[in-house]
Design an enzyme around this catalytic site. Structure first.
Site, PDB file in Angstrom:
ATOM      1  N   ASP A 174      70.176  33.347  60.288  1.00 27.73           N
ATOM      2  CA  ASP A 174      69.097  33.331  59.301  1.00 27.73           C
ATOM      3  C   ASP A 174      68.369  31.993  59.363  1.00 27.73           C
ATOM      4  O   ASP A 174      68.955  30.976  59.735  1.00 27.73           O
ATOM      5  CB  ASP A 174      69.661  33.527  57.893  1.00 27.73           C
ATOM      6  CG  ASP A 174      70.497  34.789  57.772  1.00 27.73           C
ATOM      7  OD1 ASP A 174      69.997  35.857  58.163  1.00 27.73           O
ATOM      8  OD2 ASP A 174      71.643  34.704  57.289  1.00 27.73           O
ATOM      9  N   ARG A 256      61.924  44.667  53.677  1.00 25.85           N
ATOM     10  CA  ARG A 256      62.602  43.571  52.973  1.00 25.85           C
ATOM     11  C   ARG A 256      61.686  42.362  52.782  1.00 25.85           C
ATOM     12  O   ARG A 256      62.036  41.240  53.122  1.00 25.85           O
ATOM     13  CB  ARG A 256      63.871  43.158  53.711  1.00 25.85           C
ATOM     14  CG  ARG A 256      64.962  44.196  53.651  1.00 25.85           C
ATOM     15  CD  ARG A 256      66.285  43.636  54.123  1.00 25.85           C
ATOM     16  NE  ARG A 256      67.345  44.645  53.990  1.00 25.85           N
ATOM     17  CZ  ARG A 256      68.617  44.437  54.278  1.00 25.85           C
ATOM     18  NH1 ARG A 256      68.995  43.247  54.712  1.00 25.85           N
ATOM     19  NH2 ARG A 256      69.510  45.386  54.136  1.00 25.85           N
TER      20      ARG A 256
END
Length: 379
Positions: A174, A256
């Site tokens: 991430d 998302r």
């Protein structure tokens, strides 16, 4: 005397230059009052080891990035077997079998060989009382993200880029992770070509967070939708999280963007959502969203899953209810060649009372302002 005068003048110039280095502006919204490293003397890391050390020590620091810090191959590579839940075409992401994810969640997906950079899987730890800022458009971290976790607080990240973290691989890493932290302001940050989430707020409380003026660039050679639109944008999955999103540019994603759930209160204001091939919002159980003054342009589906609660200001008159809780009316959103949403739940608006609330302007000026100002190099 002459040499003394010259030295004094040079020292004065240096001191003035050093004093000019620092955070620009101040946080708006829930993280208002964050100071980061405060007035600590700026430090300029030269190597990736120095950067990791500065970010992770116990000192209050202002850390200035003047170049790209490339972590890509700093920890070697891993080869193994993963899976391809989204297909085996060249534009499809594939998944690393992290914690037996393929067996547990995608048992029918075909197996594939994977080779990824180890550095990307886990980000650099950022401890309390830090300001991490970029100089001009030159400060970047490549191949590794940032982690603000385990009780860290009072942190500012401004005017940097975080890029190229195993973009082919889900579970490859991430860009920015928050979990169990407080008073975090992330501003004018560009994220691009990320394996998993551009932003993820984990399951522990992330208290007061402001994400402002950031550029989430979803253009990628690989995606879970196999179309060059990155699916994993912003995942807000905390416990008693307070998140302000203002002035962000969410571009070329497919899902998302954001996903909100599990007792997260989100104020989403004056953001520009552009060219989203799938959906922008998912609001799961426990997600509470006030969305106002945003622009959705070329967004196929503005809201997909809706199991929480949202107030999206369906009309100017409806927005008047906000004056009781925010001290002002809420403003309507704008839509162009896009789906819409008109959720009218107001039961959670009382949760905004007594908190630091970002201002809102009319959506008509949002798109041009956000494109001009969001991301690294646009302070």
């Amino acid at each position: 005397m002459k040499y003394s005068t010259i030295f004094s003048a040079a020292a004065a110039v240096f001191a003035g230059s050093a004093a000019a280095v620092g955070v620009s502006g101040s946080a708006e919204g829930f993280a208002e009052g964050v100071t980061g490293g405060g007035d600590a003397t700026p430090v300029y890391p030269d190597t990736i080891d120095e950067l990791v050390s500065y970010l992770g020590d116990d000192e209050a620091r202002v850390i200035v990035l003047t170049k790209t810090f490339d972590f890509t191959d700093s920890e070697g590579t891993t080869t193994g077997t993963g899976c391809a839940p989204w297909g085996t075409a060249s534009a499809c992401q594939v998944a690393i079998d992290q914690d037996d994810w393929c067996e547990n969640y995608e048992p029918d997906a075909p197996s594939v060989s994977v080779e990824y950079y180890n550095a990307g899987v886990l980000g650099i730890t950022v401890t309390s009382n830090k300001s991490l800022i970029g100089e001009g458009s030159s400060g970047a971290i490549k191949g590794k993200g940032l982690r603000i976790v385990s009780g860290a607080e009072n942190i500012i990240i401004q005017n940097i880029a975080v890029t190229d973290i195993n973009p082919k691989y889900v579970w490859g890493g991430d860009a920015i992770t928050l979990d169990d932290c407080d008073l975090v302001w992330i501003d004018h940050v560009t994220t691009a070509r990320i394996g998993r989430q551009h932003y993820v707020l984990g399951t522990s409380a992330d208290n007061r967070v402001s994400l402002t003026n950031n550029y989430i660039d979803g253009v990628s050679d690989y995606s879970a939708t196999c179309d060059g639109y990155h699916y994993w944008g912003i995942y807000l999955d905390g416990d008693a999280d307070l998140v302000t999103m203002k002035g962000n540019y969410i571009y070329h994603t497919s899902g998302r963007s954001p996903k909100v759930q599990d007792n997260t209160l989100l104020h989403c204001v004056n953001n520009y959502f552009y060219d989203i091939s799938g959906h922008a919002f998912e609001i799961g159980e426990g997600g509470y969203v006030l969305a106002e003054g945003n622009v959705f342009q070329n967004v196929d589906t503005v809201l997909e899953t809706y199991e929480g609660a949202a107030f999206t200001v369906p009309s100017t008159t409806a927005g008047e209810v906000c004056s009781t809780y925010l001290g002002r009316d809420c403003v309507i959103n704008g839509f162009g060649c896009s789906g819409t949403f008109s959720e009218d739940s107001t039961s959670f608006l009382s949760d905004f009372e007594g908190k630091n609330i970002a201002s809102a302007s009319a959506y008509t000026s949002v798109a041009s302002r956000v494109v001009a100002n969001a991301g690294q190099g646009n302070l």
